[in-house]
Design an enzyme around this catalytic site. Structure first.
Site, PDB file in Angstrom:
ATOM      1  N   LYS A 261       0.815  -1.218   0.000  1.00  0.00           N
ATOM      2  CA  LYS A 261       0.000   0.000   0.000  1.00  0.00           C
ATOM      3  C   LYS A 261       0.855   1.277   0.000  1.00  0.00           C
ATOM      4  O   LYS A 261       2.065   1.225   0.253  1.00  0.00           O
ATOM      5  CB  LYS A 261      -0.918  -0.018   1.234  1.00  0.00           C
ATOM      6  CG  LYS A 261      -1.981  -1.124   1.206  1.00  0.00           C
ATOM      7  CD  LYS A 261      -2.945  -0.948   2.375  1.00  0.00           C
ATOM      8  CE  LYS A 261      -4.006  -2.026   2.393  1.00  0.00           C
ATOM      9  NZ  LYS A 261      -5.007  -1.772   3.465  1.00  0.00           N
TER      10      LYS A 261
ATOM     11  N   TYR B  34     -12.534  -1.973  -3.784  1.00  0.00           N
ATOM     12  CA  TYR B  34     -13.014  -2.198  -2.413  1.00  0.00           C
ATOM     13  C   TYR B  34     -14.540  -2.219  -2.329  1.00  0.00           C
ATOM     14  O   TYR B  34     -15.095  -1.999  -1.247  1.00  0.00           O
ATOM     15  CB  TYR B  34     -12.460  -1.123  -1.479  1.00  0.00           C
ATOM     16  CG  TYR B  34     -11.067  -1.394  -0.921  1.00  0.00           C
ATOM     17  CD1 TYR B  34     -10.750  -2.618  -0.321  1.00  0.00           C
ATOM     18  CD2 TYR B  34     -10.089  -0.407  -0.928  1.00  0.00           C
ATOM     19  CE1 TYR B  34      -9.489  -2.842   0.219  1.00  0.00           C
ATOM     20  CE2 TYR B  34      -8.823  -0.627  -0.376  1.00  0.00           C
ATOM     21  CZ  TYR B  34      -8.539  -1.855   0.193  1.00  0.00           C
ATOM     22  OH  TYR B  34      -7.301  -2.074   0.752  1.00  0.00           O
TER      23      TYR B  34
ATOM     24  N   PHE C 241     -15.859   3.292   6.962  1.00  0.00           N
ATOM     25  CA  PHE C 241     -14.494   3.688   6.591  1.00  0.00           C
ATOM     26  C   PHE C 241     -14.248   3.649   5.072  1.00  0.00           C
ATOM     27  O   PHE C 241     -13.130   3.891   4.621  1.00  0.00           O
ATOM     28  CB  PHE C 241     -13.465   2.828   7.336  1.00  0.00           C
ATOM     29  CG  PHE C 241     -13.637   1.325   7.156  1.00  0.00           C
ATOM     30  CD1 PHE C 241     -13.119   0.683   6.039  1.00  0.00           C
ATOM     31  CD2 PHE C 241     -14.301   0.567   8.108  1.00  0.00           C
ATOM     32  CE1 PHE C 241     -13.259  -0.687   5.866  1.00  0.00           C
ATOM     33  CE2 PHE C 241     -14.458  -0.809   7.954  1.00  0.00           C
ATOM     34  CZ  PHE C 241     -13.928  -1.435   6.815  1.00  0.00           C
TER      35      PHE C 241
ATOM     36  N   ARG D 281      -2.423 -14.388   4.637  1.00  0.00           N
ATOM     37  CA  ARG D 281      -3.096 -13.664   5.714  1.00  0.00           C
ATOM     38  C   ARG D 281      -2.390 -13.884   7.058  1.00  0.00           C
ATOM     39  O   ARG D 281      -2.301 -12.964   7.878  1.00  0.00           O
ATOM     40  CB  ARG D 281      -4.578 -14.045   5.778  1.00  0.00           C
ATOM     41  CG  ARG D 281      -5.315 -13.494   4.552  1.00  0.00           C
ATOM     42  CD  ARG D 281      -6.773 -13.794   4.546  1.00  0.00           C
ATOM     43  NE  ARG D 281      -7.501 -13.065   5.583  1.00  0.00           N
ATOM     44  CZ  ARG D 281      -7.833 -11.778   5.517  1.00  0.00           C
ATOM     45  NH1 ARG D 281      -7.481 -11.051   4.469  1.00  0.00           N
ATOM     46  NH2 ARG D 281      -8.513 -11.222   6.480  1.00  0.00           N
TER      47      ARG D 281
ATOM     48  N   THR E  48      -5.494  -7.095  10.804  1.00  0.00           N
ATOM     49  CA  THR E  48      -5.742  -5.856  10.045  1.00  0.00           C
ATOM     50  C   THR E  48      -5.184  -4.640  10.772  1.00  0.00           C
ATOM     51  O   THR E  48      -4.587  -3.758  10.158  1.00  0.00           O
ATOM     52  CB  THR E  48      -7.271  -5.678   9.843  1.00  0.00           C
ATOM     53  OG1 THR E  48      -7.776  -6.874   9.253  1.00  0.00           O
ATOM     54  CG2 THR E  48      -7.575  -4.500   8.947  1.00  0.00           C
TER      55      THR E  48
ATOM     56  N   ARG F   4       2.485  -6.670   9.102  1.00  0.00           N
ATOM     57  CA  ARG F   4       1.808  -5.486   9.646  1.00  0.00           C
ATOM     58  C   ARG F   4       2.378  -5.090  11.001  1.00  0.00           C
ATOM     59  O   ARG F   4       2.413  -3.905  11.345  1.00  0.00           O
ATOM     60  CB  ARG F   4       0.306  -5.731   9.713  1.00  0.00           C
ATOM     61  CG  ARG F   4      -0.339  -5.641   8.327  1.00  0.00           C
ATOM     62  CD  ARG F   4      -1.738  -6.161   8.334  1.00  0.00           C
ATOM     63  NE  ARG F   4      -2.465  -5.871   7.117  1.00  0.00           N
ATOM     64  CZ  ARG F   4      -3.582  -6.505   6.764  1.00  0.00           C
ATOM     65  NH1 ARG F   4      -4.079  -7.453   7.537  1.00  0.00           N
ATOM     66  NH2 ARG F   4      -4.197  -6.184   5.646  1.00  0.00           N
TER      67      ARG F   4
ATOM     68  N   ASN G 294      -1.845   0.140   6.925  1.00  0.00           N
ATOM     69  CA  ASN G 294      -1.388  -1.155   7.437  1.00  0.00           C
ATOM     70  C   ASN G 294      -0.500  -1.900   6.438  1.00  0.00           C
ATOM     71  O   ASN G 294      -0.339  -3.107   6.510  1.00  0.00           O
ATOM     72  CB  ASN G 294      -2.572  -2.002   7.922  1.00  0.00           C
ATOM     73  CG  ASN G 294      -3.565  -2.328   6.825  1.00  0.00           C
ATOM     74  OD1 ASN G 294      -3.411  -1.879   5.696  1.00  0.00           O
ATOM     75  ND2 ASN G 294      -4.571  -3.117   7.141  1.00  0.00           N
TER      76      ASN G 294
ATOM     77  N   HIS H 290      -2.226  -5.371   1.653  1.00  0.00           N
ATOM     78  CA  HIS H 290      -3.555  -5.977   1.514  1.00  0.00           C
ATOM     79  C   HIS H 290      -3.356  -7.394   0.994  1.00  0.00           C
ATOM     80  O   HIS H 290      -2.439  -7.647   0.210  1.00  0.00           O
ATOM     81  CB  HIS H 290      -4.399  -5.190   0.501  1.00  0.00           C
ATOM     82  CG  HIS H 290      -5.636  -5.945   0.067  1.00  0.00           C
ATOM     83  ND1 HIS H 290      -6.793  -5.934   0.789  1.00  0.00           N
ATOM     84  CD2 HIS H 290      -5.851  -6.772  -0.994  1.00  0.00           C
ATOM     85  CE1 HIS H 290      -7.687  -6.710   0.181  1.00  0.00           C
ATOM     86  NE2 HIS H 290      -7.139  -7.227  -0.896  1.00  0.00           N
TER      87      HIS H 290
ATOM     88  N   GLU I 116      -9.915 -10.431  -7.451  1.00  0.00           N
ATOM     89  CA  GLU I 116      -8.927  -9.350  -7.312  1.00  0.00           C
ATOM     90  C   GLU I 116      -7.797  -9.504  -8.322  1.00  0.00           C
ATOM     91  O   GLU I 116      -7.294  -8.508  -8.852  1.00  0.00           O
ATOM     92  CB  GLU I 116      -8.385  -9.341  -5.876  1.00  0.00           C
ATOM     93  CG  GLU I 116      -9.458  -8.927  -4.867  1.00  0.00           C
ATOM     94  CD  GLU I 116      -8.965  -8.864  -3.424  1.00  0.00           C
ATOM     95  OE1 GLU I 116      -9.779  -8.510  -2.557  1.00  0.00           O
ATOM     96  OE2 GLU I 116      -7.778  -9.163  -3.159  1.00  0.00           O
TER      97      GLU I 116
HETATM   98  P1  CMP Z   1      -7.433  -4.428   3.806  1.00  0.00           P
HETATM   99  O1  CMP Z   1      -6.984  -5.802   4.090  1.00  0.00           O
HETATM  100  O2  CMP Z   1      -6.814  -3.711   2.662  1.00  0.00           O
HETATM  101  O3  CMP Z   1      -9.027  -4.432   3.586  1.00  0.00           O
HETATM  102  C1  CMP Z   1      -9.833  -3.321   3.854  1.00  0.00           C
HETATM  103  C2  CMP Z   1      -9.114  -2.242   4.609  1.00  0.00           C
HETATM  104  O4  CMP Z   1      -9.942  -1.331   5.289  1.00  0.00           O
HETATM  105  C3  CMP Z   1      -8.276  -2.859   5.698  1.00  0.00           C
HETATM  106  O5  CMP Z   1      -7.183  -3.535   5.122  1.00  0.00           O
HETATM  107  C4  CMP Z   1      -7.931  -1.634   6.548  1.00  0.00           C
HETATM  108  O6  CMP Z   1      -6.756  -0.980   6.111  1.00  0.00           O
HETATM  109  C5  CMP Z   1      -9.113  -0.697   6.277  1.00  0.00           C
HETATM  110  N1  CMP Z   1      -9.904  -0.405   7.461  1.00  0.00           N
HETATM  111  C6  CMP Z   1     -10.095   0.805   8.004  1.00  0.00           C
HETATM  112  N2  CMP Z   1     -10.894   0.735   9.089  1.00  0.00           N
HETATM  113  C7  CMP Z   1     -11.220  -0.562   9.252  1.00  0.00           C
HETATM  114  C8  CMP Z   1     -12.017  -1.272  10.209  1.00  0.00           C
HETATM  115  N3  CMP Z   1     -12.635  -0.666  11.213  1.00  0.00           N
HETATM  116  N4  CMP Z   1     -12.115  -2.619  10.042  1.00  0.00           N
HETATM  117  C9  CMP Z   1     -11.512  -3.264   9.028  1.00  0.00           C
HETATM  118  N5  CMP Z   1     -10.740  -2.632   8.091  1.00  0.00           N
HETATM  119  C10 CMP Z   1     -10.595  -1.301   8.209  1.00  0.00           C
END
Ligand code: CMP
Length: 136
Positions: A12, A52, A60, A88, A94, A105, A115, A118, A129
Site C-alpha cells: 500500500k 473495495y 471507513f 493472511r 488488520t 503489519r 497497514n 492488503h 482481485e
Molecule cells: P485491507 O486488508 O486492505 O481491507 C480493507 C481495509 O480497510 C483494511 O485492510 C484496513 O486498512 C481498512 N480499514 C479501516 N478501518 C477498518 C475497520 N474498522 N475494520 C476493518 N478494516 C478497516
C-alpha cells in the site's frame, strides 16, 4: 493433497512511500511465495472504489478509497500452497497493534488504515482481485 493457490497482494501507499517494497517482497520470497506477476500503479479514486466495493457500506469506505488512491502501490500475484490463508497469516491482523510478532503489519504497519499490505481474504476474492488488476 497439495493445494497450490494464487492470491493478490498489494503493498500500500504508506509502505511504497517508505521504500519498503524490496523488504516486503523479500519476506514473501523467504516464506516460499512465488511472485508470479507484479506491477506498480497509481489508482484513481474510482478504481479504488471498484476494488473495495465489498466494503461500500462500511463507515471507513470513503477514507479507505481516498487512501489507496493517494500514491503508488505495488500489486502482486503470489503463489504458494494455501496461498490465501498463508498470506493472511504472514500479514497479521488488520490493525497493526493487534498483529502478531514477526508479521508484516506488526513490523511495518502504522495504523489500521496505513497497514502496509492488503491480501485477498478468500480464494473466490483472490480470483476476482487478480482479474481486476491482471486481466489480459
Ligand atoms: P485491507 O486488508 O486492505 O481491507 C480493507 C481495509 O480497510 C483494511 O485492510 C484496513 O486498512 C481498512 N480499514 C479501516 N478501518 C477498518 C475497520 N474498522 N475494520 C476493518 N478494516 C478497516
Amino acid at each position: 493433497m497439495s493445494n497450490i493457490q494464487q492470491t493478490l497482494s498489494i503493498i500500500k501507499p504508506d509502505a511504497v512511500e517508505r521504500n519498503l517494497e524490496e523488504k516486503i517482497k523479500a519476506i514473501f520470497t523467504k516464506e516460499g511465495f512465488n511472485i508470479v506477476k507484479e506491477k506498480k500503479i497509481k489508482l484513481d479514486k474510482s478504481d479504488a472504489e471498484k476494488f473495495y466495493k465489498v466494503h461500500e457500506t462500511k463507515p471507513f469506505y470513503n477514507d479507505l478509497c481516498e487512501y489507496l488512491s493517494s500514491g503508488p502501490i505495488l500489486v502482486m500475484i503470489l503463489e504458494k500452497e494455501e496461498a490465501v490463508k498463508n498470506n493472511r497469516i504472514l500479514m497479521g491482523a488488520t490493525n497493526p497493534k493487534d498483529a502478531e510478532e514477526g508479521t508484516i503489519r506488526k513490523k511495518f504497519g502504522i495504523s489500521i488504515d496505513k497497514n502496509s499490505v492488503h491480501g485477498s481474504d478468500s480464494p473466490e476474492n483472490a480470483k476476482n482481485e487478480i482479474d481486476f488488476f491482471f486481466q489480459n
